[in-house]
Design an enzyme around this catalytic site. Structure first.
Site, PDB file in Angstrom:
ATOM      1  N   CYS A  34       0.811  -1.224   0.000  1.00  0.00           N
ATOM      2  CA  CYS A  34       0.000   0.000   0.000  1.00  0.00           C
ATOM      3  C   CYS A  34       0.849   1.282   0.000  1.00  0.00           C
ATOM      4  O   CYS A  34       0.575   2.231  -0.737  1.00  0.00           O
ATOM      5  CB  CYS A  34      -0.953  -0.018   1.190  1.00  0.00           C
ATOM      6  SG  CYS A  34      -0.233  -0.703   2.681  1.00  0.00           S
TER       7      CYS A  34
ATOM      8  N   HIS B 148      -2.744   6.453   4.253  1.00  0.00           N
ATOM      9  CA  HIS B 148      -1.287   6.509   4.415  1.00  0.00           C
ATOM     10  C   HIS B 148      -0.782   7.846   3.860  1.00  0.00           C
ATOM     11  O   HIS B 148      -1.203   8.273   2.776  1.00  0.00           O
ATOM     12  CB  HIS B 148      -0.607   5.404   3.608  1.00  0.00           C
ATOM     13  CG  HIS B 148      -0.700   4.037   4.215  1.00  0.00           C
ATOM     14  ND1 HIS B 148      -1.394   3.746   5.360  1.00  0.00           N
ATOM     15  CD2 HIS B 148      -0.140   2.851   3.811  1.00  0.00           C
ATOM     16  CE1 HIS B 148      -1.268   2.454   5.640  1.00  0.00           C
ATOM     17  NE2 HIS B 148      -0.519   1.892   4.708  1.00  0.00           N
TER      18      HIS B 148
END
Ligand code: A2P
Length: 335
Positions: free
Chosen positions: A130, A243
């Site tokens: 990710c 993130h």
């Protein structure tokens, strides 16, 4: 039954699996049959797809017969165990785990960047880590315009990257704090609420973590830049789903902040949020629930003539996982 593909989701009860079901719906992926799989513990339970309950099945070869595409997000060990069997049953697998990403026979795909790599595969296509996905999105237009010579990246990674148990732990610790109770760390090595943990996954002998080496190796593979120097630091933060990465990139040809803004604004899947006067820059809360990655804080590096610093944020469960995986399936459909 309507026309379309038979789709399997392995890990359908997990954070990435649940988001995959939602994104298949949102993007109107042509699904005529949805089969859901998870661990033995969940067999017989249901998940919801298009408003209907779908019963979790046990993982066995017969259950994959007739499946066209299988999305797998049940962990690396499970991918290694099940995917050869799923491919043998006739399905193409889109794997969200770390199991096969660096296998030279397995394409590692971010569709906006290296869709061409999807043409050659042996049944398994891998979705990158990710943090790597969110980091490479702005690196690609810089690399094309000025050839990257060095990347320094520090990530601020949401608990969703650790799955449903990571999300639950941040919630439980926050509630415990509000009640004045002790905060217990079960899933993360340390308390995550009101804290930062500057290590994700196990350490290697050189002091880098496995998560950091994923960022190094996967970035090189996706950008087809095998020797690119990448200096990574990955940090777990008490944020639920997005993130953020602070990046400094050096290029052979200088890229000014103004040029970088143009390049980012034109790149598919990237959005520019860069208005310091208005305090406008990407933040995890603002990006949650969106499929694009958002870049801001774009400035020339004071310490290096060809360096550029910026901040990029992406929803870990969407572009960092399920959206990217469904985009890979869309590539397969096109071909
Ligand atoms: P289960 O809910 O039955 O444990 P997350 O990454 O959010 O933690 O989710 C992991 C997903 O992988 C869940 O759907 C989980 O199912 C599934 N899973 C975990 N272990 C196995 C296993 N041995 N076989 C198949 N699925 C598994």
């Amino acid at each position: 039954m309507a026309s379309g593909l038979s789709i399997a989701v392995v890990g359908a009860t997990g954070a990435a699996g649940q988001t995959t079901l939602r994104i298949l719906e949102e993007r109107k992926f042509p699904v005529c049959e949805l089969r859901a799989f998870a661990s033995e513990r969940s067999v017989g339970k249901t998940v919801t797809f298009r408003g209907e309950p779908v019963t979790i099945r046990a993982i066995e070869p017969a259950a994959f017969r007739g499946v066209d595409i299988a999305f797998c997000s049940a962990g690396s060990a499970q991918s290694k165990e099940y995917e050869p069997m799923i491919v043998k049953a006739g399905a193409t697998v889109i794997d969200k785990s770390n199991a096969f990403r660096m296998d030279p026979d397995v394409p590692l795909l971010v569709p906006e960047i290296n869709a061409h790599a999807a043409r050659r595969h042996h049944g398994i296509l891998a979705c990158p880590n990710c943090t790597t996905i969110v980091t490479v999105m702005p690196l690609k237009p810089l690399h094309d315009a000025g050839r990257l010579t060095r990347v320094i990246a520090t990530s601020f990674q949401a608990v969703s990257g650790a799955g449903v148990h990571g999300i639950a732990e941040l919630r439980e610790q926050t509630l415990a704090w509000a009640r004045g109770e002790a905060m217990v760390a079960r899933h993360f090595p340390h308390q995550i609420a009101f804290n930062l943990v500057p290590a994700i996954d196990r350490f290697g002998p050189d002091g880098y973590t496995a998560e950091e080496m994923k960022l190094v190796n996967e970035t090189r593979k996706i950008l087809e830049a095998p020797g690119l120097p990448v200096a990574p630091t990955t940090v777990r933060v008490p944020v639920f789903t997005s993130h953020s990465i602070s990046v400094t990139a050096e290029t052979e040809v200088k890229i000014t902040a103004g040029r970088a803004r143009d390049l980012f604004a034109r790149f598919p899947g990237l959005k520019l949020w860069d208005d310091p006067a208005q305090h406008r820059y990407p933040m995890p809360i603002a990006v949650e629930g969106q499929d694009d990655c958002f870049v801001g804080r774009i400035r020339e590096d004071l310490s290096s003539p060809n360096g550029l610093s910026f901040w990029v944020v992406g929803d870990q469960l969407r572009k960092g996982a399920a959206t990217n995986a469904v985009q890979i399936a869309e590539l397969l459909l096109k071909s």
